[in-house]
Design a protein around this motif. Structure first.
Motif, PDB file in Angstrom:
ATOM      1  N   LEU A 136       0.835  -1.212   0.012  1.00 26.61           N
ATOM      2  CA  LEU A 136      -0.052  -0.167  -0.012  1.00 26.61           C
ATOM      3  C   LEU A 136       0.871   1.363  -0.080  1.00 26.61           C
ATOM      4  CD1 LEU A 136      -2.958  -0.856   2.410  1.00 26.61           C
ATOM      5  CD2 LEU A 136      -2.888  -0.967  -0.039  1.00 26.61           C
ATOM      6  N   GLU A 137       2.169   1.136   0.535  1.00 27.92           N
ATOM      7  CA  GLU A 137       2.901   2.393   0.240  1.00 27.92           C
ATOM      8  C   GLU A 137       3.512   2.587  -0.956  1.00 27.92           C
ATOM      9  OE1 GLU A 137       3.534   4.034   3.203  1.00 27.92           O
ATOM     10  OE2 GLU A 137       2.114   2.614   4.162  1.00 27.92           O
ATOM     11  N   PHE A 138       3.279   1.906  -2.106  1.00 29.43           N
ATOM     12  CA  PHE A 138       3.743   2.259  -3.303  1.00 29.43           C
ATOM     13  C   PHE A 138       2.576   3.085  -4.126  1.00 29.43           C
ATOM     14  CE2 PHE A 138       6.885  -0.934  -2.786  1.00 29.43           C
ATOM     15  CZ  PHE A 138       7.923  -0.897  -3.601  1.00 29.43           C
ATOM     16  N   GLY A 139       3.093   4.184  -4.453  1.00 32.46           N
ATOM     17  CA  GLY A 139       2.516   5.105  -5.166  1.00 32.46           C
ATOM     18  C   GLY A 139       3.246   5.468  -6.566  1.00 32.46           C
ATOM     19  N   ALA A 140       2.870   6.322  -7.205  1.00 26.83           N
ATOM     20  CA  ALA A 140       3.444   6.647  -8.714  1.00 26.83           C
ATOM     21  C   ALA A 140       5.153   6.890  -8.289  1.00 26.83           C
ATOM     22  CB  ALA A 140       2.903   7.987  -9.277  1.00 26.83           C
ATOM     23  N   PRO A 141       5.256   7.611  -7.472  1.00 25.01           N
ATOM     24  CA  PRO A 141       6.914   8.000  -7.368  1.00 25.01           C
ATOM     25  C   PRO A 141       7.750   6.543  -7.076  1.00 25.01           C
ATOM     26  CG  PRO A 141       5.782   9.683  -6.235  1.00 25.01           C
ATOM     27  CD  PRO A 141       4.660   8.632  -6.484  1.00 25.01           C
ATOM     28  N   GLU A 142       6.884   5.577  -6.406  1.00 23.99           N
ATOM     29  CA  GLU A 142       7.710   4.419  -6.215  1.00 23.99           C
ATOM     30  C   GLU A 142       7.703   3.497  -7.118  1.00 23.99           C
ATOM     31  OE1 GLU A 142       6.782   6.448  -2.206  1.00 23.99           O
ATOM     32  OE2 GLU A 142       5.470   5.926  -4.190  1.00 23.99           O
ATOM     33  N   TYR A 143       6.533   3.418  -7.992  1.00 19.36           N
ATOM     34  CA  TYR A 143       6.319   2.580  -9.312  1.00 19.36           C
ATOM     35  C   TYR A 143       7.618   3.235 -10.351  1.00 19.36           C
ATOM     36  CZ  TYR A 143       2.420  -0.094  -7.742  1.00 19.36           C
ATOM     37  OH  TYR A 143       1.731  -1.024  -7.339  1.00 19.36           O
ATOM     38  N   PHE A 144       7.656   4.603 -10.225  1.00 18.56           N
ATOM     39  CA  PHE A 144       8.676   5.130 -11.415  1.00 18.56           C
ATOM     40  C   PHE A 144       9.926   4.815 -10.992  1.00 18.56           C
ATOM     41  CE2 PHE A 144      11.643   8.517 -12.076  1.00 18.56           C
ATOM     42  CZ  PHE A 144      11.878   8.528 -13.139  1.00 18.56           C
ATOM     43  N   ALA A 145      10.370   4.847  -9.481  1.00 16.46           N
ATOM     44  CA  ALA A 145      11.910   4.703  -9.381  1.00 16.46           C
ATOM     45  C   ALA A 145      12.050   3.084  -9.440  1.00 16.46           C
ATOM     46  CB  ALA A 145      11.885   4.821  -7.995  1.00 16.46           C
ATOM     47  N   LEU A 146      11.320   2.127  -9.133  1.00 16.43           N
ATOM     48  CA  LEU A 146      11.308   0.680  -9.528  1.00 16.43           C
ATOM     49  C   LEU A 146      11.416   0.603 -10.943  1.00 16.43           C
ATOM     50  CD1 LEU A 146      11.318  -2.279  -8.658  1.00 16.43           C
ATOM     51  CD2 LEU A 146       8.645  -2.269  -8.821  1.00 16.43           C
ATOM     52  N   ALA A 147      10.694   1.167 -11.643  1.00 18.01           N
ATOM     53  CA  ALA A 147      10.849   0.757 -13.323  1.00 18.01           C
ATOM     54  C   ALA A 147      12.223   1.611 -13.546  1.00 18.01           C
ATOM     55  CB  ALA A 147       9.927   1.606 -13.888  1.00 18.01           C
TER      56      ALA A 147
END
Length: 495
Positions: A136-147
């Protein structure tokens, strides 16, 4: 005691038969290029209408697990990824098969799939609610950094970093074709309505790896080169299994983590696991030559995603990937609402799903090992007949997904592109990674900047985002650091 009584329901022969049937069917579906686990689960949901919830859901989970594993069969034998999750297995599986060790490659893939599935199933059964909260802590910035971190794999997978970067940038550019993820405006379609939703990924993947290999083999055949067709051994050696132990554990943990994060999937997990295993290896030069740890890493990761993706689905009611989104429909058809309340209102079904995941993984291992001799016989087919068969499967698989003729043009176009890249030393793997992660990176970057009103500092302020950005910098710097360390060791040894 209640847990034991809930588990005893799985001893019912009808439930075991349904799990076995689903797993075997999923294996066959995954082994056929273009037929994905998602398609198998979606098509067979109607068969579960008259079943009990535990029987029906576990049969669908069996299809999921068998389908993800089955993709390795055509990846290893034909260089044709049966599913997007098995694309990374091509890198070491196919070269090992070409050396006459198709049985060993399939055996290593089966062992890796079983280990990854069992480790993820343990995590599912013990830590589901706690780990789902992290997602639940994953938002747009976290997904971007993961990608973004995933895209840095390109530097490690390419012997020539410049050509790898060019391949990756080309993949990102190709991924931009279609509707803008935020505004919906069409980009780079040149007025062709069939490209409004972008290039279909599975036909592109089939063309990039399978059709391009047919072109390459035809070129070798015309030049009079003979490729070995012998088959030696059904199992990897004990030395290869021991050498692959760390790869199995690393791939399983990476796949479990990726599976917990909604919206990622098996394809992302297998590429990241392959890269991290290669980066941690003392002999990275062996990867891509038919190296058992490379197969172990990818297959343990993509099968670990299967069980781990059930964690956010069951604990939060949030599908972890496309297949679990379809599974969510199967649960709702049975009158079940996945989420925290399901653990309280239907503990028997929750425990049944946990146990069924273990059983499906064991069935997958048994069926996989039993069918290795049969699968390996594919390589005994004469090359010209096999090439024609691969071309037919490429066209059928590409068209069957969406019944869209444009997908056939996509497959052929990527086949020519993949053949040219292979001929001139550009990385097909780098292009594939960019096709997977490019859209995820772009959409989440733009969505995150809209949320923060273009404030880059606020966008990158989260601890998870900063962690992945730090890993990205380290990943980019590692090839140079490794080269410097190698030169120092060389100088020291000469002294």
């Amino acid at each position: 005691m209640e847990t034991l009584s809930y588990l005893t329901q799985l001893l019912d022969l009808s439930i075991l038969g349904a799990i076995a049937l689903g797993t075997f069917g999923g294996l066959i579906i995954g082994a056929l290029p273009g037929l994905t686990a998602t398609m198998g689960v979606a098509l067979l949901i109607p068969m579960t209408f008259g079943m009990t919830p535990v029987m029906g859901i576990n049969m669908l989970i069996g299809i999921y697990i068998g389908g993800i594993y089955g993709g390795c069969v055509s990846s290893i034998l034909l260089r044709t990824p049966g599913t997007p999750a098995s694309a990374a297995t091509v890198l070491d599986g196919y070269p090992m098969a070409q050396k006459g060790r198709a049985g060993a490659a399939l055996g290593m893939a089966t062992i890796g799939s079983a280990v990854g599935g069992l480790i993820a199933a343990v995590i599912l059964a013990t830590l589901a609610p706690q780990l789902a909260a992290i997602a639940l802590e994953f938002g747009a910035p976290e997904y971007f950094a993961l990608a973004l971190f995933g895209l840095t794999i390109i530097a490690s997978l390419s012997g020539d970093i410049l050509k790898g970067a060019i391949s990756g940038m080309l993949g990102v550019l190709i991924a931009c074709v279609g509707a803008d993820p935020i505004t919906g405006a069409l980009r780079y379609t040149f007025g062709i309505s069939g490209f409004a939703s972008g290039f279909a990924f599975t036909p592109a993947l089939i063309g990039l790896f399978a059709l391009s290999e047919v072109f390459t083999q035809m070129e070798k055949f015309a030049a009079g080169e003979i490729v070995s067709r012998k088959i030696a051994g059904r199992w990897p050696t004990w030395g290869e299994i021991r050498e692959s132990r760390s790869a199995l554990i690393r791939g399983s943990l990476i796949g479990s983590f990726i599976g917990i994060v909604p919206g990622t999937g098996s394809g992302t997990a297998s590429w990241i696991a392959y890269n991290e295993t290669k980066r941690a290896s003392r002999t990275p030069e062996k990867f891509g030559t038919g190296y058992a740890p490379g197969i172990a890493a990818t297959e343990s990761a993509n099968n670990a995603v299967c069980a781990a993706a059930l964690i956010p689905l069951l604990a939060l009611g949030i599908p972890g990937d496309v297949v679990t989104a379809v599974l969510m429909g199967g649960l709702m058809i049975q009158g079940l609402a996945p989420g925290p309340l399901m653990f309280q209102s239907n503990p028997d079904i929750i425990v049944g799903i946990f146990g069924g995941t273990f059983i499906a993984t064991i069935f997958m291992f048994v069926f996989g090992m039993a069918l290795i001799p049969l699968f390996s016989r594919i390589l005994m087919i004469p090359r010209h007949i096999l090439s024609v068969s691969i071309i037919v499967f490429c066209f059928i698989g590409s068209f069957a997904i969406n019944l869209n003729p444009v997908d056939l043009y996509t497959m052929v176009g990527f086949g020519v592109l993949g053949w040219g890249m292979q001929k001139f030393g550009f990385s097909q793997a780098a292009l594939c990674i960019a096709l997977i992660l490019g859209p995820m990176m772009e959409s989440n970057l733009r969505r995150g900047l809209l949320q923060t009103h273009d404030n880059v500092i606020e966008f990158a302020s989260g601890p998870i985002t900063q962690l992945f950005l730090l890993l990205t910098v380290l990943s980019l710097a590692w090839p140079m650091i490794a080269k410097r360390l190698a030169s120092r060791r060389s100088a020291t040894s000469q002294d």
